[in-house]
Scaffold this active site. Structure first.
Site, PDB file in Angstrom:
ATOM      1  N   TYR A   1      -6.039 -16.551  13.692  1.00 50.06           N
ATOM      2  CA  TYR A   1      -7.103 -16.077  12.790  1.00 50.06           C
ATOM      3  C   TYR A   1      -8.272 -17.060  12.751  1.00 50.06           C
ATOM      4  O   TYR A   1      -9.440 -16.670  12.742  1.00 50.06           O
ATOM      5  CB  TYR A   1      -6.552 -15.820  11.385  1.00 50.06           C
ATOM      6  CG  TYR A   1      -5.747 -14.545  11.334  1.00 50.06           C
ATOM      7  CD1 TYR A   1      -6.367 -13.307  11.426  1.00 50.06           C
ATOM      8  CD2 TYR A   1      -4.363 -14.573  11.233  1.00 50.06           C
ATOM      9  CE1 TYR A   1      -5.634 -12.132  11.420  1.00 50.06           C
ATOM     10  CE2 TYR A   1      -3.619 -13.403  11.221  1.00 50.06           C
ATOM     11  CZ  TYR A   1      -4.261 -12.186  11.316  1.00 50.06           C
ATOM     12  OH  TYR A   1      -3.543 -11.022  11.319  1.00 50.06           O
TER      13      TYR A   1
ATOM     14  N   ARG B   1      -4.279  -2.248  -8.161  1.00 50.07           N
ATOM     15  CA  ARG B   1      -5.280  -2.966  -7.361  1.00 50.07           C
ATOM     16  C   ARG B   1      -6.676  -2.361  -7.462  1.00 50.07           C
ATOM     17  O   ARG B   1      -7.624  -2.946  -6.926  1.00 50.07           O
ATOM     18  CB  ARG B   1      -4.850  -2.968  -5.883  1.00 50.07           C
ATOM     19  CG  ARG B   1      -3.825  -4.010  -5.473  1.00 50.07           C
ATOM     20  CD  ARG B   1      -4.469  -5.386  -5.176  1.00 50.07           C
ATOM     21  NE  ARG B   1      -5.745  -5.289  -4.492  1.00 50.07           N
ATOM     22  CZ  ARG B   1      -5.901  -5.206  -3.180  1.00 50.07           C
ATOM     23  NH1 ARG B   1      -4.858  -5.235  -2.405  1.00 50.07           N
ATOM     24  NH2 ARG B   1      -7.095  -5.115  -2.640  1.00 50.07           N
TER      25      ARG B   1
ATOM     26  N   ASP C   1      -0.639 -13.615   0.829  1.00 45.76           N
ATOM     27  CA  ASP C   1      -0.996 -13.372   2.220  1.00 45.76           C
ATOM     28  C   ASP C   1      -0.917 -14.705   2.951  1.00 45.76           C
ATOM     29  O   ASP C   1      -1.054 -15.770   2.330  1.00 45.76           O
ATOM     30  CB  ASP C   1      -2.414 -12.797   2.345  1.00 45.76           C
ATOM     31  CG  ASP C   1      -2.680 -12.317   3.772  1.00 45.76           C
ATOM     32  OD1 ASP C   1      -2.265 -11.191   4.105  1.00 45.76           O
ATOM     33  OD2 ASP C   1      -3.264 -13.089   4.563  1.00 45.76           O
TER      34      ASP C   1
ATOM     35  N   ARG D   1       0.767  -1.249   0.000  1.00 45.40           N
ATOM     36  CA  ARG D   1       0.000   0.000   0.000  1.00 45.40           C
ATOM     37  C   ARG D   1       0.790   1.287   0.000  1.00 45.40           C
ATOM     38  O   ARG D   1       0.204   2.347  -0.226  1.00 45.40           O
ATOM     39  CB  ARG D   1      -0.923   0.002   1.219  1.00 45.40           C
ATOM     40  CG  ARG D   1      -1.892  -1.128   1.237  1.00 45.40           C
ATOM     41  CD  ARG D   1      -2.458  -1.315   2.617  1.00 45.40           C
ATOM     42  NE  ARG D   1      -1.399  -1.681   3.556  1.00 45.40           N
ATOM     43  CZ  ARG D   1      -1.584  -1.850   4.856  1.00 45.40           C
ATOM     44  NH1 ARG D   1      -2.765  -1.668   5.360  1.00 45.40           N
ATOM     45  NH2 ARG D   1      -0.586  -2.182   5.632  1.00 45.40           N
TER      46      ARG D   1
END
Ligand code: CP3
Length: 382
Positions: A187, A76, A112, A67
């Site tokens: 997660y 993106r 990721d 980013r």
């Protein structure tokens, strides 16, 4: 401020493509990977991983592809994070962007840590501004069946992108990565990002057998995901246990280290260097090294000389500029870079990096300047 303008091709020399041709060599059959070409193996990043003398301290940044780069944000536009991870053309381009711009000494594969979980069928999305969100959090033994082993055919886009990347990168090594069992388990159990990891720890302490069964499945998936990347040509791997710092050393050793150790051990035959990183792990650095890492990643809280003493003479260290320093003015940045280099000189091998990922608001020109500073201030006879 100097800005690189030669953005047409990565720094380095001729693309390497010979590895793609012909039947697999004996080495390839034994290790599951193509031999690393000499000019790549002799570069500063891989030499530092092996604690060999280097011509300059190598530098790359966690989250360098992402980013902070306007070209990334443009690419993106209108494409979800998971979709971009599953398109080999986008993964390749995004991985190359920081190499062109900053002249870093290594590339990190764009993906990721949850991508392999999705690839085996876990219902999960990456929600903008939140992070990974799991449809049905892990609650009990019956949920183990949702975590089958990962096969290379589950992630064809990874094999394709890595293969293209190693050709494009030339002398610049590609780092493959995966999430470690504890961080992935967090997660799955929490259902999303968590500050306390309370449910995860409750499972770990309260139902240790189920906890170990869960981590065993996750270790199998992580190890396979790393091996896919190495078989396709990645020259090093980083195992991210970003949230392991939530644990005491005793609990880390009991509940987590054996599983991370298995992931790393299953890469031993490939011969690639293994980096192991977490945040807030000052008390865990020795144990994380003992999990089988060649290089231990260190956040900004522990000076590298201290970290190196904790991981011992047989391992290199990676880190550890506070990412927030990059938001200060350039004199402050230069001072902090100098301090990290001076501290890192105490270690038998040092790879310059941040203490965690690049913050989205970072000026990319500052990252380029840090690469120049690290190279200038560390240049020496190899
Ligand atoms: O740069 C970006 O943040 C944009 C793309 C993106 C990634 N992950 C890339 C990534 C996005 C939106 C995510 C979602 C995600 N996954 C988040 C939220 C990010 C945010 O702040 O909005 C989080 C926390 C995850 C889980 C995750 N992914 C962890 C814990 C890690 C390990 C590294 C770390 O930061 O602790 C990852 C790895 C990851 N995500 C990488 C990339 C490019 C690879 C590692 C790297 O480039 O250093």
């Amino acid at each position: 401020m100097a800005v690189m303008t030669d953005t047409a091709a990565p720094r380095g020399t001729a693309p390497r493509s010979e590895a793609d041709a012909g039947p697999p060599s004996v080495a390839e059959q034994v290790t599951g990977r193509a031999p690393v070409p000499a000019e790549l193996a002799d570069g500063p990043f891989l030499r530092a991983c092996r604690r060999e003398p280097v011509s300059h301290t190598p530098v790359w940044f966690m989250r360098q592809a992402g980013r902070s780069l306007p070209e990334y944000r443009k690419l993106r536009e209108g494409i979800g994070m998971l979709d971009s991870c599953r398109r080999a053309d986008l993964v390749t381009e995004i991985t190359l962007q920081p190499i062109r711009r900053h002249g870093v000494d290594a590339a990190i594969f764009f993906s990721d840590i949850v991508v392999p979980l999705i690839a085996v069928g876990v219902g999960l999305d990456i929600v903008a501004g939140v992070g990974p969100v799991v449809d049905e959090p892990f609650r009990g033994e019956s949920d183990l069946a949702r975590l089958r082993p990962l096969e290379p055919d589950d992630v064809p886009y990874v094999t394709e992108a890595v293969g293209t990347l190693v050709g494009e990168l030339g002398e610049v090594p590609l780092i493959g990565f995966a999430g470690a069992p504890f961080t992935l388990a967090s997660y799955l159990v929490e259902g999303g990002p968590s500050r306390t990891h309370a449910r995860t720890k409750a499972l770990m302490y309260g139902e240790p057998e189920l906890w170990h069964a869960l981590c065993d499945r996750l270790a199998t998936i992580s190890s396979a995901f790393l091996r896919v990347q190495v078989a396709a040509g990645a020259s090093a791997v980083q195992l991210f246990d970003s949230w392991a710092g939530a644990l005491s050393e005793a609990d880390y050793r009991k509940y987590v280290q054996p599983h991370s150790a298995r992931v790393l051990a299953e890469l031993a035959t490939t011969g690639v260097p293994k980096i192991h990183f977490g945040v807030g792990t000052a008390e865990l650095l020795t144990a994380m090294g003992e999990a089988g890492a060649d290089v231990v990643g260190v956040d900004w809280r522990t000076p590298l000389a201290t970290a190196s003493a904790r991981v011992g003479p047989d391992r290199a260290v990676q880190g550890n500029l506070d990412p927030a320093v990059l938001l200060a003015d350039r004199q402050v940045v230069a001072e902090h870079v100098g301090r990290v280099l001076a501290d890192g000189a105490a270690a038998p091998g040092h790879i310059f990096n941040l203490g965690h990922g690049v913050l989205p608001e970072t000026d990319p020109d500052v990252l380029t300047r840090v690469v120049e500073l690290v190279h200038e201030h560390s240049r020496r006879e190899a």
